[in-house]
Design an enzyme around this catalytic site. Structure first.
Site, mmCIF file in Angstrom:
data_model
loop_
_atom_site.group_PDB
_atom_site.id
_atom_site.type_symbol
_atom_site.label_atom_id
_atom_site.label_comp_id
_atom_site.label_asym_id
_atom_site.label_seq_id
_atom_site.Cartn_x
_atom_site.Cartn_y
_atom_site.Cartn_z
ATOM 1 N N HIS A 148 0.871 -1.184 0.000
ATOM 2 C CA HIS A 148 0.000 0.000 0.000
ATOM 3 C C HIS A 148 0.907 1.233 0.000
ATOM 4 C CE1 HIS A 148 -2.961 -2.954 1.892
ATOM 5 N NE2 HIS A 148 -3.320 -2.765 0.634
ATOM 6 N N ASN B 91 -3.284 -5.926 -2.258
ATOM 7 C CA ASN B 91 -3.289 -6.950 -1.204
ATOM 8 C C ASN B 91 -4.569 -7.796 -1.190
ATOM 9 O OD1 ASN B 91 -1.419 -7.989 0.592
ATOM 10 N ND2 ASN B 91 -2.387 -7.015 2.387
ATOM 11 N N ARG B 92 -5.336 -7.689 -2.273
ATOM 12 C CA ARG B 92 -6.498 -8.562 -2.476
ATOM 13 C C ARG B 92 -6.392 -9.242 -3.840
ATOM 14 N NH1 ARG B 92 -6.407 -6.685 1.723
ATOM 15 N NH2 ARG B 92 -8.012 -5.787 3.071
ATOM 16 N N HIS C 136 3.112 -3.211 6.692
ATOM 17 C CA HIS C 136 1.922 -2.346 6.622
ATOM 18 C C HIS C 136 1.839 -1.428 7.834
ATOM 19 C CE1 HIS C 136 -0.303 -4.426 3.314
ATOM 20 N NE2 HIS C 136 0.522 -5.393 3.646
ATOM 21 N N ARG D 15 1.841 -11.319 0.185
ATOM 22 C CA ARG D 15 2.764 -12.248 0.851
ATOM 23 C C ARG D 15 2.361 -13.702 0.660
ATOM 24 N NH1 ARG D 15 -0.137 -9.119 4.487
ATOM 25 N NH2 ARG D 15 -1.689 -10.195 5.750
ATOM 26 N N GLU E 186 1.967 -5.398 10.824
ATOM 27 C CA GLU E 186 1.042 -4.256 10.815
ATOM 28 C C GLU E 186 1.337 -3.414 12.050
ATOM 29 O OE1 GLU E 186 -1.293 -2.183 9.106
ATOM 30 O OE2 GLU E 186 -2.255 -4.068 8.512
ATOM 31 N N TYR F 262 -10.450 1.069 5.518
ATOM 32 C CA TYR F 262 -11.542 0.097 5.508
ATOM 33 C C TYR F 262 -12.931 0.720 5.354
ATOM 34 C CZ TYR F 262 -8.137 -3.515 6.841
ATOM 35 O OH TYR F 262 -7.072 -4.389 6.878
HETATM 36 C C1 LIG Z 1 -4.587 -1.317 6.860
HETATM 37 C C2 LIG Z 1 -4.152 -2.425 5.967
HETATM 38 O O1 LIG Z 1 -3.783 -2.190 4.832
HETATM 39 N N1 LIG Z 1 -4.186 -3.672 6.456
HETATM 40 C C3 LIG Z 1 -3.808 -4.838 5.664
HETATM 41 C C4 LIG Z 1 -3.814 -6.045 6.523
HETATM 42 C C5 LIG Z 1 -3.077 -7.171 5.908
HETATM 43 O O2 LIG Z 1 -1.971 -6.957 5.405
HETATM 44 O O3 LIG Z 1 -3.585 -8.301 5.931
HETATM 45 C C6 LIG Z 1 -4.771 -5.000 4.486
HETATM 46 O O4 LIG Z 1 -5.967 -4.767 4.648
HETATM 47 O O5 LIG Z 1 -4.340 -5.382 3.421
HETATM 48 ZN ZN LIG Z 2 -1.618 -1.945 4.248
#
Ligand SMILES: CC(=O)N[C@@H](CC(=O)O)C(=O)O
Ligand SMILES: [Zn+2]
Length: 332
Positions: free
Chosen positions: A23, A72-73, A118, A170, A180, A309
């Site tokens: 991010h 990250n998704r 993060h 990851r 985090e 979020y």
């Molecule tokens: C605030 C943030 O970006 N948290 C990460 C948590 C993670 O790495 O699993 C995310 O939502 O991807």
């Molecule tokens: Zn993050």
């Protein structure tokens, strides 16, 4: 001398990556990784190749979470095998590229460990995020880090849930570890948060070095070598690790049009990891009414009021506290 007959065996962790900027507006990871790209002495360990890597350079340049979609998704099997090349969203292209360099995800060629750095706007302190309750290598690493940083503390969030789990950067590695640290606003660097992250990573890398130098899974050879105290590394006997297991996503209260009508209640704001009991205040509407938590038992909320979020319709997640048992581990 001690030989644990029931050791779980893992290959030595020879290839390790540290991702910052998954991010682009989470500045501790971005800054540390940029520092280590210039000079990696601090993250090198004997017998380990550690690669610092900016995961989303376009988002870092713009100081934004992402450009087209959340990286990250993006590491789902569908995305990783999607045709389309340049026509795909930037982060999907980038996920494919990362999968080529550090994966392929799920294959024997994949990197051993990826640390993904993060920051959160929530008051979570130092949190390590795991994706599997069965990865005894990672559980042993958590135990090592927790002990090493005492009296400072570091909690473990277990993101293992059929619906709430997501496909992280990851997750390309055999042992994925999220780190985090908060609270830190987006686009901001705070020295305390930066240093806390750096210290955790130091101990995590020490753990890997010690594991690699430690005894191998039981053979006659090992037993003989052990009797002569030939190992520089450490034994990792069975241990227990307290984790906070993700349980439920709680959205903000909304009106019929989907607009938010309440804020996190002042009693809950900044109280990440503290018990929330049925009947406790949870939200406060704009006209001052309190909305209470209606669950069936005590939960431990975290990611409370995380800025990133709002778009994910999540005010916080609830977790349940559990103690996991980690088996003894040795290198194969
Ligand atoms: C605030 C943030 O970006 N948290 C990460 C948590 C993670 O790495 O699993 C995310 O939502 O991807
Ligand atoms: Zn993050």
């Amino acid at each position: 001398m001690s030989a644990y007959k029931n050791s779980v065996c893992f290959n030595e962790a020879r290839r390790v990556a540290i991702f910052g900027g998954t991010h682009g507006n989470e500045m501790s990871g971005v800054t540390l990784v940029n520092l280590w790209v210039k000079n990696s002495a601090e993250i090198q360990r004997k017998g380990v190749e550690t690669k610092p890597f900016i995961a989303n350079p376009k988002a870092v340049e713009k100081c934004t979470r992402y450009v087209d979609t959340d990286l990250n998704r993006a590491f789902s099997p569908e995305n990783l095998s999607a045709p389309g090349g340049d026509d795909l969203p930037y982060e999907v292209q980038r996920a494919q590229e990362i999968n080529r360099i550090f994966g392929p995800k799920g294959s024997p060629e994949a990197y051993d460990v990826i640390f993904d750095l993060h920051n959160t706007t929530s008051n979570m302190g130092c949190t390590l995020i795991l994706e599997s309750s069965k990865d005894h290598f990672n559980l042993q690493m958590m135990n090592y880090i927790k002990k090493a940083i005492t009296p400072a503390s570091c909690l473990v969030l277990l993101n293992e849930h059929p619906l709430l789990k997501y496909s992280t950067s990851r997750s390309v590695a055999k042992h994925p570890v999220g780190l985090e640290v908060g609270p830190q606003p987006q686009g901001v660097l705070r020295s305390n948060i930066f240093e806390a992250m750096r210290v955790i990573l130091k101990h995590a890398l020490d753990f890997i070095e010690l594991f690699n130098e430690g005894p191998v899974c039981n053979t006659l050879e090992t037993l003989l070598a052990e009797m002569e105290y030939k190992f520089i590394g450490m034994e990792f006997p069975p241990c227990t690790v307290e984790v906070f297991w993700v349980s439920e996503r709680i959205d903000y209260p909304r009106d019929a049009n989907g607009n938010i009508i309440a804020m996190v209640h002042p009693n809950l704001q900044d109280c990440d990891w503290e018990p929330l009991n049925p009947g406790d205040p949870m939200f406060q509407t704009f006209d001052g009414k309190t909305i209470h938590y209606q669950g069936s038992g005590t939960v431990y909320p975290t990611f409370i009021n995380e800025a990133a979020y709002y778009e994910k319709q999540q005010a916080f997640v609830t977790t349940r506290r559990e103690t996991l048992v980690a088996s003894a581990i040795r290198k194969a």
